[in-house]
Design a protein around this motif. Structure first.
Motif, PDB file in Angstrom:
ATOM      1  N   MET A  91       0.824  -1.202   0.000  1.00 23.56           N
ATOM      2  CA  MET A  91       0.000   0.000   0.000  1.00 23.56           C
ATOM      3  C   MET A  91       0.866   1.263   0.000  1.00 23.56           C
ATOM      4  SD  MET A  91      -3.102  -0.813  -0.343  1.00 23.56           S
ATOM      5  CE  MET A  91      -3.819   0.794   0.012  1.00 23.56           C
ATOM      6  N   PHE A  92       2.042   1.182   0.586  1.00 18.67           N
ATOM      7  CA  PHE A  92       2.991   2.301   0.520  1.00 18.67           C
ATOM      8  C   PHE A  92       3.378   2.551  -0.941  1.00 18.67           C
ATOM      9  CE2 PHE A  92       7.482   3.552   0.171  1.00 18.67           C
ATOM     10  CZ  PHE A  92       7.407   4.826   0.722  1.00 18.67           C
ATOM     11  N   ILE A  93       3.646   1.480  -1.672  1.00 18.83           N
ATOM     12  CA  ILE A  93       3.970   1.607  -3.103  1.00 18.83           C
ATOM     13  C   ILE A  93       2.791   2.216  -3.855  1.00 18.83           C
ATOM     14  CG2 ILE A  93       4.423   0.287  -5.224  1.00 18.83           C
ATOM     15  CD1 ILE A  93       6.043  -1.666  -3.469  1.00 18.83           C
ATOM     16  N   TYR A  94       1.579   1.756  -3.544  1.00 17.31           N
ATOM     17  CA  TYR A  94       0.370   2.278  -4.186  1.00 17.31           C
ATOM     18  C   TYR A  94       0.237   3.784  -3.957  1.00 17.31           C
ATOM     19  CZ  TYR A  94      -4.601   3.197  -4.958  1.00 17.31           C
ATOM     20  OH  TYR A  94      -5.790   3.724  -5.377  1.00 17.31           O
ATOM     21  N   GLU A  95       0.452   4.225  -2.723  1.00 15.76           N
ATOM     22  CA  GLU A  95       0.337   5.659  -2.416  1.00 15.76           C
ATOM     23  C   GLU A  95       1.429   6.463  -3.108  1.00 15.76           C
ATOM     24  OE1 GLU A  95      -1.436   8.074  -1.135  1.00 15.76           O
ATOM     25  OE2 GLU A  95      -3.120   6.713  -0.864  1.00 15.76           O
ATOM     26  N   CYS A  96       2.618   5.881  -3.252  1.00 12.70           N
ATOM     27  CA  CYS A  96       3.696   6.560  -3.980  1.00 12.70           C
ATOM     28  C   CYS A  96       3.299   6.775  -5.439  1.00 12.70           C
ATOM     29  CB  CYS A  96       4.987   5.747  -3.896  1.00 12.70           C
ATOM     30  SG  CYS A  96       5.801   5.793  -2.276  1.00 12.70           S
ATOM     31  N   VAL A  97       2.702   5.751  -6.042  1.00  8.00           N
ATOM     32  CA  VAL A  97       2.236   5.860  -7.434  1.00  8.00           C
ATOM     33  C   VAL A  97       1.197   6.970  -7.556  1.00  8.00           C
ATOM     34  CG1 VAL A  97       0.954   4.686  -9.279  1.00  8.00           C
ATOM     35  CG2 VAL A  97       2.757   3.465  -8.032  1.00  8.00           C
ATOM     36  N   ARG A  98       0.229   6.989  -6.626  1.00 10.54           N
ATOM     37  CA  ARG A  98      -0.823   8.006  -6.675  1.00 10.54           C
ATOM     38  C   ARG A  98      -0.251   9.404  -6.436  1.00 10.54           C
ATOM     39  NH1 ARG A  98      -6.079   6.434  -6.749  1.00 10.54           N
ATOM     40  NH2 ARG A  98      -6.152   8.448  -7.803  1.00 10.54           N
ATOM     41  N   CYS A  99       0.753   9.486  -5.567  1.00  8.90           N
ATOM     42  CA  CYS A  99       1.324  10.788  -5.212  1.00  8.90           C
ATOM     43  C   CYS A  99       2.209  11.344  -6.322  1.00  8.90           C
ATOM     44  CB  CYS A  99       2.121  10.654  -3.917  1.00  8.90           C
ATOM     45  SG  CYS A  99       2.885  12.186  -3.358  1.00  8.90           S
ATOM     46  N   TYR A 100       3.056  10.506  -6.890  1.00 10.09           N
ATOM     47  CA  TYR A 100       4.014  10.973  -7.894  1.00 10.09           C
ATOM     48  C   TYR A 100       3.402  11.072  -9.293  1.00 10.09           C
ATOM     49  CZ  TYR A 100       7.933  10.906  -4.667  1.00 10.09           C
ATOM     50  OH  TYR A 100       8.791  11.177  -3.628  1.00 10.09           O
ATOM     51  N   PHE A 101       2.257  10.434  -9.497  1.00  7.51           N
ATOM     52  CA  PHE A 101       1.582  10.504 -10.807  1.00  7.51           C
ATOM     53  C   PHE A 101       0.113  10.877 -10.600  1.00  7.51           C
ATOM     54  CE2 PHE A 101       5.023   7.413 -11.064  1.00  7.51           C
ATOM     55  CZ  PHE A 101       5.771   7.921 -12.116  1.00  7.51           C
ATOM     56  N   PRO A 102      -0.143  12.082 -10.080  1.00 12.52           N
ATOM     57  CA  PRO A 102      -1.521  12.493  -9.757  1.00 12.52           C
ATOM     58  C   PRO A 102      -2.436  12.600 -10.973  1.00 12.52           C
ATOM     59  CG  PRO A 102      -0.024  14.365  -9.610  1.00 12.52           C
ATOM     60  CD  PRO A 102       0.829  13.148  -9.789  1.00 12.52           C
ATOM     61  N   SER A 103      -1.859  12.805 -12.132  1.00 12.55           N
ATOM     62  CA  SER A 103      -2.679  12.957 -13.343  1.00 12.55           C
ATOM     63  C   SER A 103      -2.840  11.652 -14.112  1.00 12.55           C
ATOM     64  CB  SER A 103      -2.069  14.028 -14.257  1.00 12.55           C
ATOM     65  OG  SER A 103      -0.748  13.674 -14.639  1.00 12.55           O
ATOM     66  N   LEU A 104      -2.428  10.552 -13.509  1.00 15.47           N
ATOM     67  CA  LEU A 104      -2.535   9.243 -14.153  1.00 15.47           C
ATOM     68  C   LEU A 104      -3.985   8.935 -14.481  1.00 15.47           C
ATOM     69  CD1 LEU A 104      -0.829   6.672 -14.889  1.00 15.47           C
ATOM     70  CD2 LEU A 104      -1.504   5.775 -12.646  1.00 15.47           C
ATOM     71  N   LYS A 105      -4.246   8.622 -15.745  1.00 14.47           N
ATOM     72  CA  LYS A 105      -5.616   8.369 -16.182  1.00 14.47           C
ATOM     73  C   LYS A 105      -5.992   6.901 -16.011  1.00 14.47           C
ATOM     74  CE  LYS A 105      -5.817  12.154 -19.534  1.00 14.47           C
ATOM     75  NZ  LYS A 105      -6.064  12.533 -20.959  1.00 14.47           N
ATOM     76  N   ASP A 106      -7.245   6.694 -15.674  1.00 11.31           N
ATOM     77  CA  ASP A 106      -7.757   5.336 -15.502  1.00 11.31           C
ATOM     78  C   ASP A 106      -8.571   4.977 -16.742  1.00 11.31           C
ATOM     79  OD1 ASP A 106      -8.261   2.911 -14.402  1.00 11.31           O
ATOM     80  OD2 ASP A 106      -9.733   3.594 -12.944  1.00 11.31           O
ATOM     81  N   GLY A 107      -7.882   4.468 -17.766  1.00 14.13           N
ATOM     82  CA  GLY A 107      -8.533   4.190 -19.045  1.00 14.13           C
ATOM     83  C   GLY A 107      -9.308   2.891 -19.067  1.00 14.13           C
ATOM     84  N   ARG A 108     -10.091   2.735 -20.118  1.00 12.68           N
ATOM     85  CA  ARG A 108     -10.912   1.531 -20.284  1.00 12.68           C
ATOM     86  C   ARG A 108     -10.067   0.285 -20.519  1.00 12.68           C
ATOM     87  NH1 ARG A 108     -15.919   3.447 -24.244  1.00 12.68           N
ATOM     88  NH2 ARG A 108     -16.871   4.964 -22.789  1.00 12.68           N
ATOM     89  N   ALA A 109      -8.901   0.478 -21.129  1.00 14.96           N
ATOM     90  CA  ALA A 109      -8.041  -0.669 -21.436  1.00 14.96           C
ATOM     91  C   ALA A 109      -7.625  -1.403 -20.169  1.00 14.96           C
ATOM     92  CB  ALA A 109      -6.803  -0.197 -22.198  1.00 14.96           C
ATOM     93  N   ALA A 110      -7.314  -0.646 -19.109  1.00 16.28           N
ATOM     94  CA  ALA A 110      -6.909  -1.260 -17.840  1.00 16.28           C
ATOM     95  C   ALA A 110      -8.059  -2.054 -17.241  1.00 16.28           C
ATOM     96  CB  ALA A 110      -6.432  -0.188 -16.866  1.00 16.28           C
TER      97      ALA A 110
END
Length: 233
Positions: A91-110
């Motif tokens: 979950m620490f890794i997950y929060e790092c991803v969310r924090c460092y890539f705040p504009s990461l899009k959640d596309g339909r492909a995923a």
């Protein structure tokens, strides 16, 4: 006598980095503990019950040379701690991803990819359900993915792309930890209850065992966090 603490040492070595970095100013993971710790309880309870059942049915066993011998039901206390320490690190890794890539899009492909994985796991698990580790791990992961999408309005904050990236990043340390546990070996698997396919010394099923663990923790964590945000408003 020192070998009795092998499992404890592996868990400590896994936790120390993410725990210290939790106080990094940018991520400030410690501020999310009020959401994280309640979110970890249900998945941990689920996995502990699952582990008790599998240990009782000889799906795996624990090498007495590398554990303290302190047990909760039939589980070493170290194994119980595993279901809190490993999710914390992931979950620490997950929060790092969310924090460092705040504009990461959640596309339909995923989302489509996760659905396909869920279907394939459910079908494969059903075919090999006579092998307890394969059957339960694949089917339960497939069901969890189905629940996530069937009740998507309830898990609206679940970011599938961030989940995938976090899973792929956390897979490396997860497999390293499990590599030590299976190579020493601290945990001994019964190959009659799995596919017999190994990543080094690690059963292939461990990949999706870890995926389900992260999925449950992320889904509940985001649900609790979004619920608290609404209450604050």
């Amino acid at each position: 006598m020192a070998t009795k603490y092998t499992y404890f040492f592996i868990l400590f070595a896994s936790l120390i980095g993410p725990l210290l970095l939790s106080f990094d100013r940018k991520v400030a993971f410690y501020k999310k503990w009020k959401y994280l710790f309640p979110a970890m309880l249900l998945p941990a309870a689920f996995y502990i019950v699952w582990d008790i059942y599998f240990t009782a049915h000889a799906v795996w066993q624990f090498n007495p040379s590398f554990i303290t011998g302190i047990k909760i039901v039939n589980l070493p206390v170290e194994e119980v701690l595993f279901f809190f320490i490993v999710p914390y690190c992931c979950m620490f890794i997950y929060e790092c991803v969310r924090c460092y890539f705040p504009s990461l899009k959640d596309g339909r492909a995923a989302s489509l990819l996760l659905k396909i994985i869920g279907v394939l796991l459910f079908v494969t698990g059903s075919i090999f359900f006579n092998r307890l580790y394969t059957g339960y791990t694949f089917v339960l992961t497939g069901i969890a993915i189905a629940v996530l999408f069937l009740f998507r309005e309830y898990f609206i904050k679940f970011h599938v792309t961030a989940f995938f990236i976090s899973f792929l990043i956390s897979l490396l340390p997860f497999l390293i930890v499990n590599g030590f546990l299976t190579a020493i070996p601290v945990v001994i698997y019964n190959d009659q209850e799995n596919l017999g396919v190994r990543i080094y010394t690690i059963p292939f099923e461990d990949v999706f065992y870890g995926m389900l663990m992260l999925l449950m923790n992320v889904a509940i964590y985001e649900r609790i966090k979004s619920g608290n945000s609404k209450m604050a408003k």
